[in-house]
Design an enzyme around this catalytic site. Structure first.
Site, PDB file in Angstrom:
ATOM      1  N   HIS A 161     -11.055  -2.931   3.510  1.00 39.66           N
ATOM      2  CA  HIS A 161     -10.873  -2.491   4.896  1.00 39.66           C
ATOM      3  C   HIS A 161     -11.612  -1.186   5.191  1.00 39.66           C
ATOM      4  CE1 HIS A 161      -8.176  -0.141   2.549  1.00 39.66           C
ATOM      5  NE2 HIS A 161      -7.945   0.661   3.584  1.00 39.66           N
ATOM      6  N   ASP A 162     -12.129  -0.517   4.174  1.00 36.10           N
ATOM      7  CA  ASP A 162     -12.903   0.712   4.395  1.00 36.10           C
ATOM      8  C   ASP A 162     -14.405   0.459   4.285  1.00 36.10           C
ATOM      9  OD1 ASP A 162     -10.638   2.289   4.717  1.00 36.10           O
ATOM     10  OD2 ASP A 162     -10.459   2.648   2.563  1.00 36.10           O
TER      11      ASP A 162
ATOM     12  N   ASP B 263      -3.090   4.628  -2.203  1.00 33.57           N
ATOM     13  CA  ASP B 263      -4.070   5.247  -1.322  1.00 33.57           C
ATOM     14  C   ASP B 263      -4.420   6.667  -1.790  1.00 33.57           C
ATOM     15  OD1 ASP B 263      -5.398   4.986   1.301  1.00 33.57           O
ATOM     16  OD2 ASP B 263      -4.138   6.691   1.866  1.00 33.57           O
TER      17      ASP B 263
ATOM     18  N   GLU C  53      -6.577   3.898  -5.659  1.00 27.87           N
ATOM     19  CA  GLU C  53      -7.838   4.071  -4.962  1.00 27.87           C
ATOM     20  C   GLU C  53      -8.443   5.323  -5.598  1.00 27.87           C
ATOM     21  OE1 GLU C  53      -9.768   4.620  -0.517  1.00 27.87           O
ATOM     22  OE2 GLU C  53      -7.817   5.495  -0.916  1.00 27.87           O
TER      23      GLU C  53
ATOM     24  N   ASP D 299       0.854  -1.184   0.000  1.00 26.76           N
ATOM     25  CA  ASP D 299       0.000   0.000   0.000  1.00 26.76           C
ATOM     26  C   ASP D 299       0.894   1.239   0.000  1.00 26.76           C
ATOM     27  OD1 ASP D 299      -2.390   1.612   0.564  1.00 26.76           O
ATOM     28  OD2 ASP D 299      -3.207  -0.245   1.397  1.00 26.76           O
TER      29      ASP D 299
HETATM   30  C1  GLC Z   1      -7.802   5.532   2.272  1.00 24.09           C
HETATM   31  C2  GLC Z   1      -7.612   4.267   3.054  1.00 24.09           C
HETATM   32  C3  GLC Z   1      -8.241   4.445   4.387  1.00 24.09           C
HETATM   33  C4  GLC Z   1      -7.537   5.559   5.098  1.00 24.09           C
HETATM   34  C5  GLC Z   1      -7.531   6.836   4.261  1.00 24.09           C
HETATM   35  C6  GLC Z   1      -6.528   7.810   4.780  1.00 24.09           C
HETATM   36  O1  GLC Z   1      -9.108   5.798   1.985  1.00 24.09           O
HETATM   37  O2  GLC Z   1      -8.115   3.173   2.342  1.00 24.09           O
HETATM   38  O3  GLC Z   1      -8.223   3.272   5.161  1.00 24.09           O
HETATM   39  O4  GLC Z   1      -8.160   5.819   6.316  1.00 24.09           O
HETATM   40  O5  GLC Z   1      -7.182   6.589   2.925  1.00 24.09           O
HETATM   41  O6  GLC Z   1      -5.233   7.346   4.511  1.00 24.09           O
END
Ligand code: GLC
Length: 574
Positions: free
Chosen positions: A346-347, A212, A271, A110
């Site tokens: 995970h989100d 991310d 993402e 990541d």
């Molecule tokens: C992304 C991640 C998430 C995190 C956010 C801030 O959305 O997937 O888990 O809290 O970024 O880094």
């Protein structure tokens, strides 16, 4: 993973290993604890590589494993080249990677490039004085200019994305919590640091990065005033549109490609926060030399109330809209680029609770049905660990049970505004991220075999029956079904590359589609309802076909397109 050689595959132009791969996402904190501190770790992952291999997947995506004070579970990195103490050492990392490669698995890490931790040495230096050489690694707004124009900070109780730092009488920008200051990508020195760091990991043999919130790295750094009226009209309430995808985003991504990605045989996936079907090609078209794939938010946002993104939703969804979103996104990449598909990560909450039905009689069939969907679409599947067991939301009753900064701070914010905390807690039972982060369920022993001590987040009490050991023994378990569908995809290139066509689009209960490649045609029928549904589609009823897969093994699903509650049928049309 070598690309398989079959005659159908031979007809495909532009094959890539990452298009044919199935990505399995592991949240390392919750996978397997090897040293008894209640937190999963790298040795834990290594000890379970045979399990991962047994699933038939190709790539493991691990959430951040780098040194971090864990304000946001590793999404606040204080050393991009170190391993988080709780997760182990660089030696453990090397052993894990070697173990993966020995089994033909690839590893995707990541990349958290938009922000670091406030504990990062760069930030400590940056905040120390206005003339420090790291000052411009972050975004500062001198207080003598007055208060900076509002920017949201997603994880902040007061909602502000600026924090005042008295040491240098200035505000710094943080789109998430104040412990996650945004890095300044305008600064070529910072970009070089990030690219060197990526090369450092690639030189170790890593096979790719999930990036991310990558569209956030470029922003309008003049920080213009944006009014609520602008947000409502120009940006349609979508804050990611005005915070992110700034003027230099694609320059930076091309630079990243030339400095890093193009130098290694690796995959990249963004993402895609704020990326729409209109802008997606700018990220992933091959001739642009930027990234390979992105994942969009349109699907997982379905059912949330506008403007109340996470607080009070989601409130159910319409299958017709669901179908239209996923069909649209298939169309986006039909000629160019390549898509991804996911229902959990995970989100997100657990997919079976959110998109299926976690009532006892429906949990298994609906989780198998959703797995069928993910494995039969034209896109690289990103499958979230535990979904293969049919793990569902834990649904905490009290805020004290949560560990996630997002839930905890939203609760506080609603409390401060005298909002409806009861409604919030109910909504969190469906939407909260911690639902998807509970420890993996290995067996029926204490703590689900995850750890020999109390884990950092409670184990879902259903671990006594929903666990690997039990499901490996039961031929019809979600786990064994998952392995079957994975194999089906692997054995049938038509499921990877074949053209997708939606049938019966207005049917409110059945999602039906075909996949076609050369002379091969596959029909997928998915019942998204708790009713038994007879699919009435005369033109296909009479054609000769072979049943490849059903999620009901007693045959009750298959007769003449009759689908049991949450039934799934996959046919080969002769
Ligand atoms: C992304 C991640 C998430 C995190 C956010 C801030 O959305 O997937 O888990 O809290 O970024 O880094």
């Amino acid at each position: 993973m070598p690309v398989a050689a079959t005659s159908l595959y031979d007809s495909i132009p532009n094959r890539k290993w990452w298009k044919e791969a199935i990505v399995y996402q592991v949240y390392p904190r919750s996978f397997k604890d090897s040293d008894g501190d209640g937190v999963g770790d790298l040795k834990g992952v290594t000890s379970k590589l045979d399990y991962i291999k047994s699933l038939g997947v190709d790539v493991v995506w691990l959430n951040p494993i780098f040194t971090s004070p864990n304000a946001d579970n590793g999404y606040d990195i204080s050393d991009y080249r170190g391993i988080m103490t709780e997760f182990g050492s660089m030696e453990d990392f090397g052993a894990m990677l070697k173990g993966m490669h020995a089994r033909g698995l690839k590893l995707v890490l990541d990349l958290v490039a938009n922000h670091s931790s406030e504990q990062h040495e760069w930030f400590k230096q940056s905040r120390s004085s206005r003339t420090n050489k790291y000052r411009d690694y972050y975004h500062w707004w001198p207080a003598e200019k007055g208060k900076p124009p509002f920017r949201p900070g997603s994880f902040e109780v007061d909602g502000s994305g600026w924090r005042f730092d008295s040491l240098t009488n200035a505000y710094y920008l943080h789109y998430f919590s104040y412990k996650q200051p945004d890095l300044n990508w305008e600064n070529p020195k910072l970009r070089k640091e990030m690219f060197d760091m990526m090369n450092f990991w690639f030189d170790k043999g890593v096979d790719g990065f999930r990036m991310d919130v990558i569209p956030f790295i470029s922003k309008d750094t003049s920080f213009p005033v944006i009014t609520q009226h602008d947000i409502d009209t120009k940006y349609h309430g979508d804050w990611s549109q005005y915070l992110a995808s700034g003027p230099h985003l694609h320059d930076y991504l091309r630079e990243m490609d030339s400095q890093v990605l193009s130098r290694h045989n690796v995959m990249s996936v963004a993402e895609g926060a704020g990326v729409t079907s209109a802008t997606a090609h700018n990220f992933v078209d091959e001739d642009r030399k930027e990234l390979n794939m992105l994942y969009h938010f349109e699907g997982v946002s379905l059912g949330y109330l506008p403007g109340k993104f996470k607080q009070m939703g989601p409130k159910g969804y319409s299958l017709v809209e669901f179908k239209s979103i996923y069909s649209k996104w298939d169309g986006v990449f039909a000629e160019k680029g390549w898509g991804t598909i996911y229902l959990g990560n995970h989100d997100q909450p657990r997919m079976v609770t959110r998109w299926g039905n976690d009532a006892p009689q429906f949990r298994e069939p609906s989780s198998k049905m959703l797995t069928t969907f993910l494995m039969t679409m034209r896109a690289t599947p990103y499958y979230y660990f535990g979904d293969e067991l049919g793990m569902d939301n834990i649904k905490f009753n009290k805020i004290e049970d949560y560990r996630d900064i997002e839930s905890i701070n939203m609760y506080q914010q609603i409390k401060n505004n005298n909002g409806d905390l009861k409604e919030f807690l109910e909504a969190q039972k469906i939407g909260a991220r911690d639902n998807g982060r509970t420890p993996f369920q290995w067996d029926s022993s204490a703590n689900a075999g995850f750890s020999n001590t109390a884990p950092w987040l409670s184990v879902n009490p259903n671990y006594k029956t929903v666990n690997v050991a039990a499901e490996e023994k039961e031929p019809n378990s979600p786990l064994n079904y998952f392995k079957k569908v994975v194999k089906l995809r692997k054995d049938n290139p038509v499921l990877v590359y074949g053209k997708y066509e939606l049938l019966d689009k207005d049917n409110p209960k059945i999602y039906a589609y075909t996949r076609t490649l050369g002379d091969e045609k596959i029909l997928v029928l998915l019942n998204f309802s708790k009713d038994t549904v007879s699919w009435n589609y005369p033109t296909l009823k009479s054609v000769s076909k072979t049943l490849l897969l059903s999620n009901y093994t007693d045959g009750s699903n298959s007769a003449d397109f009759v689908l049991q509650p949450y039934g799934a049928l996959v046919y080969k049309l002769d």
